[in-house]
Design a protein around this motif. Structure first.
Motif, PDB file in Angstrom:
ATOM      1  N   SER A 137      45.423  35.712  38.137  1.00  0.00           N
ATOM      2  CA  SER A 137      45.985  36.921  37.551  1.00  0.00           C
ATOM      3  C   SER A 137      45.688  38.087  38.475  1.00  0.00           C
ATOM      4  O   SER A 137      44.571  38.201  39.003  1.00  0.00           O
ATOM      5  CB  SER A 137      45.375  37.171  36.163  1.00  0.00           C
ATOM      6  OG  SER A 137      45.851  38.385  35.628  1.00  0.00           O
ATOM      7  N   LEU A 138      46.688  38.924  38.679  1.00  0.00           N
ATOM      8  CA  LEU A 138      46.514  40.104  39.514  1.00  0.00           C
ATOM      9  C   LEU A 138      45.870  41.211  38.689  1.00  0.00           C
ATOM     10  O   LEU A 138      46.329  41.544  37.590  1.00  0.00           O
ATOM     11  CB  LEU A 138      47.874  40.574  40.046  1.00  0.00           C
ATOM     12  CG  LEU A 138      47.855  41.809  40.940  1.00  0.00           C
ATOM     13  CD1 LEU A 138      47.091  41.533  42.236  1.00  0.00           C
ATOM     14  CD2 LEU A 138      49.287  42.251  41.239  1.00  0.00           C
ATOM     15  N   GLU A 183      37.782  41.953  43.744  1.00  0.00           N
ATOM     16  CA  GLU A 183      38.247  42.003  42.359  1.00  0.00           C
ATOM     17  C   GLU A 183      39.743  42.268  42.227  1.00  0.00           C
ATOM     18  O   GLU A 183      40.214  42.690  41.169  1.00  0.00           O
ATOM     19  CB  GLU A 183      37.476  43.076  41.567  1.00  0.00           C
ATOM     20  CG  GLU A 183      35.987  42.834  41.534  1.00  0.00           C
ATOM     21  CD  GLU A 183      35.258  43.896  40.729  1.00  0.00           C
ATOM     22  OE1 GLU A 183      35.918  44.683  40.029  1.00  0.00           O
ATOM     23  OE2 GLU A 183      34.018  43.945  40.818  1.00  0.00           O
ATOM     24  N   ILE A 184      40.495  41.994  43.271  1.00  0.00           N
ATOM     25  CA  ILE A 184      41.941  42.191  43.189  1.00  0.00           C
ATOM     26  C   ILE A 184      42.612  41.005  42.502  1.00  0.00           C
ATOM     27  O   ILE A 184      43.653  41.134  41.863  1.00  0.00           O
ATOM     28  CB  ILE A 184      42.546  42.427  44.602  1.00  0.00           C
ATOM     29  CG1 ILE A 184      43.951  43.016  44.494  1.00  0.00           C
ATOM     30  CG2 ILE A 184      42.552  41.150  45.403  1.00  0.00           C
ATOM     31  CD1 ILE A 184      43.944  44.431  43.977  1.00  0.00           C
ATOM     32  N   ILE A 185      42.004  39.822  42.637  1.00  0.00           N
ATOM     33  CA  ILE A 185      42.513  38.604  41.998  1.00  0.00           C
ATOM     34  C   ILE A 185      41.430  38.058  41.073  1.00  0.00           C
ATOM     35  O   ILE A 185      40.259  37.957  41.443  1.00  0.00           O
ATOM     36  CB  ILE A 185      42.894  37.532  43.038  1.00  0.00           C
ATOM     37  CG1 ILE A 185      44.073  38.005  43.902  1.00  0.00           C
ATOM     38  CG2 ILE A 185      43.232  36.208  42.362  1.00  0.00           C
ATOM     39  CD1 ILE A 185      45.367  38.179  43.117  1.00  0.00           C
ATOM     40  N   ILE A 186      41.814  37.705  39.867  1.00  0.00           N
ATOM     41  CA  ILE A 186      40.875  37.090  38.919  1.00  0.00           C
ATOM     42  C   ILE A 186      41.462  35.775  38.435  1.00  0.00           C
ATOM     43  O   ILE A 186      42.680  35.572  38.447  1.00  0.00           O
ATOM     44  CB  ILE A 186      40.596  38.017  37.721  1.00  0.00           C
ATOM     45  CG1 ILE A 186      41.892  38.334  36.967  1.00  0.00           C
ATOM     46  CG2 ILE A 186      39.885  39.286  38.156  1.00  0.00           C
ATOM     47  CD1 ILE A 186      41.669  39.154  35.716  1.00  0.00           C
ATOM     48  N   LEU A 234      44.344  47.214  41.584  1.00  0.00           N
ATOM     49  CA  LEU A 234      45.339  47.387  42.652  1.00  0.00           C
ATOM     50  C   LEU A 234      45.840  48.824  42.699  1.00  0.00           C
ATOM     51  O   LEU A 234      46.011  49.412  43.779  1.00  0.00           O
ATOM     52  CB  LEU A 234      46.509  46.423  42.435  1.00  0.00           C
ATOM     53  CG  LEU A 234      47.659  46.528  43.445  1.00  0.00           C
ATOM     54  CD1 LEU A 234      47.163  46.248  44.871  1.00  0.00           C
ATOM     55  CD2 LEU A 234      48.786  45.565  43.077  1.00  0.00           C
ATOM     56  N   ILE A 235      46.092  49.420  41.539  1.00  0.00           N
ATOM     57  CA  ILE A 235      46.556  50.815  41.480  1.00  0.00           C
ATOM     58  C   ILE A 235      45.503  51.745  42.097  1.00  0.00           C
ATOM     59  O   ILE A 235      45.847  52.688  42.829  1.00  0.00           O
ATOM     60  CB  ILE A 235      46.848  51.210  40.019  1.00  0.00           C
ATOM     61  CG1 ILE A 235      48.089  50.451  39.504  1.00  0.00           C
ATOM     62  CG2 ILE A 235      47.061  52.718  39.897  1.00  0.00           C
ATOM     63  CD1 ILE A 235      48.369  50.654  38.035  1.00  0.00           C
ATOM     64  N   GLU A 236      44.234  51.465  41.834  1.00  0.00           N
ATOM     65  CA  GLU A 236      43.171  52.289  42.402  1.00  0.00           C
ATOM     66  C   GLU A 236      43.164  52.183  43.926  1.00  0.00           C
ATOM     67  O   GLU A 236      43.015  53.197  44.639  1.00  0.00           O
ATOM     68  CB  GLU A 236      41.817  51.851  41.840  1.00  0.00           C
ATOM     69  CG  GLU A 236      41.660  52.124  40.351  1.00  0.00           C
ATOM     70  CD  GLU A 236      40.345  51.598  39.814  1.00  0.00           C
ATOM     71  OE1 GLU A 236      39.542  51.071  40.620  1.00  0.00           O
ATOM     72  OE2 GLU A 236      40.111  51.701  38.604  1.00  0.00           O
ATOM     73  N   TYR A 237      43.337  50.941  44.425  1.00  0.00           N
ATOM     74  CA  TYR A 237      43.378  50.750  45.875  1.00  0.00           C
ATOM     75  C   TYR A 237      44.588  51.483  46.494  1.00  0.00           C
ATOM     76  O   TYR A 237      44.480  52.109  47.560  1.00  0.00           O
ATOM     77  CB  TYR A 237      43.431  49.272  46.219  1.00  0.00           C
ATOM     78  CG  TYR A 237      42.110  48.549  46.052  1.00  0.00           C
ATOM     79  CD1 TYR A 237      40.931  49.095  46.547  1.00  0.00           C
ATOM     80  CD2 TYR A 237      42.053  47.314  45.408  1.00  0.00           C
ATOM     81  CE1 TYR A 237      39.727  48.439  46.399  1.00  0.00           C
ATOM     82  CE2 TYR A 237      40.856  46.650  45.251  1.00  0.00           C
ATOM     83  CZ  TYR A 237      39.682  47.202  45.739  1.00  0.00           C
ATOM     84  OH  TYR A 237      38.493  46.543  45.594  1.00  0.00           O
TER      85      TYR A 237
END
Length: 204
Positions: free
Chosen positions: A22-23, A58-61, A28-31
């Motif tokens: 799961s993305l 922590e971009i992919i869980i 991702l928005i923060e990055y």
């Protein structure tokens, strides 16, 4: 019971027939905001590649890990912990019983020796009295002394050598120690205190 248990758990998930990822959209928005801020601040137009983004923390869980299997994993952990604690309790109980048998055996030996000492004390009191009397007479052979006064002083001296009081205390400590051993309460400190008292009476 004193002490504490500290646990550390490390989970490793092996690849199987199904891998669900799961993305982490929030992260991702923060990055992406950080990238945009860097571009504006330094007048840059370059952009991270997809591979570089995927390597960010922590971009992919694992969806299975954090969503579907969370309760199952917790149950496995709790059940395993309960089994381990139960086995440890059985071992501690068995060890405690063996220690109790050894303590009772040693306590019985102490009681036997105390009784033997008490019998000797009762049987030999007259001998002690006469022994002191003869020694004093030998020392004061040339000195005139009242017989009643001599007997009184000897009785006082013999009484100081009497250990009846210590024996009575010892027997009381023995009985109390056995009562505590048969108790269901947490009596470790009480037993330790009694052992110190027993040692003190024996040394006296």
């Amino acid at each position: 019971c004193r002490g504490r248990i500290t646990l550390s758990v490390k989970l490793e998930y092996l690849a199987g027939n199904k891998e669900t990822f799961s993305l982490n959209n929030d992260r991702l928005i923060e990055y992406m905001k950080a990238v945009e801020e860097i571009q504006n601040l330094y007048n840059r137009t370059d952009f991270p590649t997809i591979g570089e983004l995927l390597r960010l923390p922590e971009i992919i869980i694992h969806a299975d890990t954090y969503i579907e299997d969370k309760s199952g994993t917790k149950k496995i952990f709790i059940d395993t912990l309960d089994n381990a604690l139960n086995e440890m309790e059985k071992i501690r109980f068995s060890e405690g019983k063996n220690i109790e048998k050894d303590i009772v055996l040693r306590l019985n030996k102490l009681e036997t020796k105390t009784k033997e000492i008490n019998v000797k004390l009762e049987n030999n009191y007259g001998q002690y009295f006469n022994r002191y009397k003869n020694k004093i007479k030998d020392i004061l052979d040339d000195v005139s002394i009242d017989e009643n006064r001599l007997n009184q002083e000897i009785a006082i001296l013999a009484e100081k050598k009497d250990i009846t009081e210590e024996i009575v205390r010892l027997n009381s400590h023995y009985d109390l120690f056995k009562n505590y051993l048969n108790s269901e309460e947490n009596i470790g400190k009480k037993l330790n205190f009694l052992l110190q008292e027993i040692g003190r009476e024996i040394n006296t």
